[in-house]
Enzyme design. Structure first.
Site, short mmCIF file in Angstrom:
data_model
loop_
_atom_site.label_atom_id
_atom_site.label_comp_id
_atom_site.label_asym_id
_atom_site.label_seq_id
_atom_site.Cartn_x
_atom_site.Cartn_y
_atom_site.Cartn_z
N ALA A 20 0.80 -1.22 0.00
CA ALA A 20 0.00 0.00 0.00
C ALA A 20 0.84 1.27 0.00
O ALA A 20 0.33 2.36 -0.30
CB ALA A 20 -0.95 0.01 1.20
N SER A 21 2.11 1.16 0.30
CA SER A 21 3.00 2.31 0.41
C SER A 21 3.43 2.80 -0.97
O SER A 21 4.04 2.05 -1.75
CB SER A 21 4.24 1.94 1.23
OG SER A 21 5.30 2.85 1.01
N ALA A 22 3.15 4.06 -1.27
CA ALA A 22 3.57 4.63 -2.56
C ALA A 22 5.09 4.60 -2.73
O ALA A 22 5.57 4.21 -3.81
CB ALA A 22 3.03 6.06 -2.70
#
Length: 222
Positions: free
Chosen positions: A10-12
């Site tokens: 989920a981390s950009a």
């Protein structure tokens, strides 16, 4: 040997590394690191990365954190050419500027709007922070009026980093770019050029959007 990537999908910032690795043909050994559960605070992790953030890579004993530095390293060491991170001093300077813009303005301002609600229990959106975020969108729209891509006339790691951020914004707020047609067009262009885009970025962006949506829905029902 594959490079270990300590990450969350989920981390950009983690996804920008995943996209860069795929584009230069580097195999990653993905090691899920749940920061909410404290995986990043374990002694063995802090030994690699005293800042205990994600992403972090382990390239045969060479440890590096900070996503934009990792992306540059991957291209410098493993890229077949310098297309993604041009060596020309002026072009590279523009790529670097866009990377710093993404870190210090674009993604940072997004976090100031949404992270208080998602992580700190805020009960409303800070309207001043939202206005600042809209200003950051205007900046990117202006940059894209100067070039087809973020920094020059072809895809670079500046685009990969900004795409990771922008797709996260869009997954969180489907109307966020309605007044920014150049951002919309650029996003679609980049999606078509990024290798395995669904796997390396879109799936994680949508996961972030679901997480954000759950938090924001509580505001709507309050």
């Amino acid at each position: 040997m594959p490079i270990d990537l300590y990450y969350l999908e989920a981390s950009a910032p983690c996804r920008s590394v995943m996209m860069t690795a795929k584009m230069v043909g580097v195999e990653l050994n993905l090691k899920k690191t749940d920061v909410m559960a404290g995986d990043n605070m374990k002694p063995e992790y802090i030994k690699m990365n005293p800042q205990h953030n994600i992403p972090t890579i382990d390239d045969d004993g060479f440890y590096l954190n900070e996503s934009r530095a990792i992306c540059a390293y991957l291209v410098n060491k493993y890229g077949k050419d310098d297309t993604l991170y041009p060596k020309d001093p002026k072009v590279r300077a523009l790529v670097d500027q866009r990377l710093y813009f993404d870190m210090g303005v674009f993604y940072h301002r997004f976090g100031l709007v949404y992270y208080p609600v998602m992580l700190k229990g805020a009960t409303k959106i800070d309207e001043s922070a939202m206005k600042d975020l809209e200003g950051a969108l205007d900046f990117l729209e202006t940059f894209l009026g100067q070039n087809k891509y973020a920094a020059c006339d072809h895809l670079t790691i500046a685009d990969l980093s900004l795409v990771a951020s922008a797709s996260t914004f869009l997954a969180t707020n489907k109307t966020i770019f309605d007044k920014h047609p150049k951002i919309q067009s650029w996003l679609e262009t980049c999606k078509a050029e990024i290798t395995d885009y669904e796997e390396t970025n879109n799936r994680g962006a949508e996961a972030f959007g679901q997480w954000a949506g759950a938090a924001l829905s509580k505001l709507e029902s309050a």
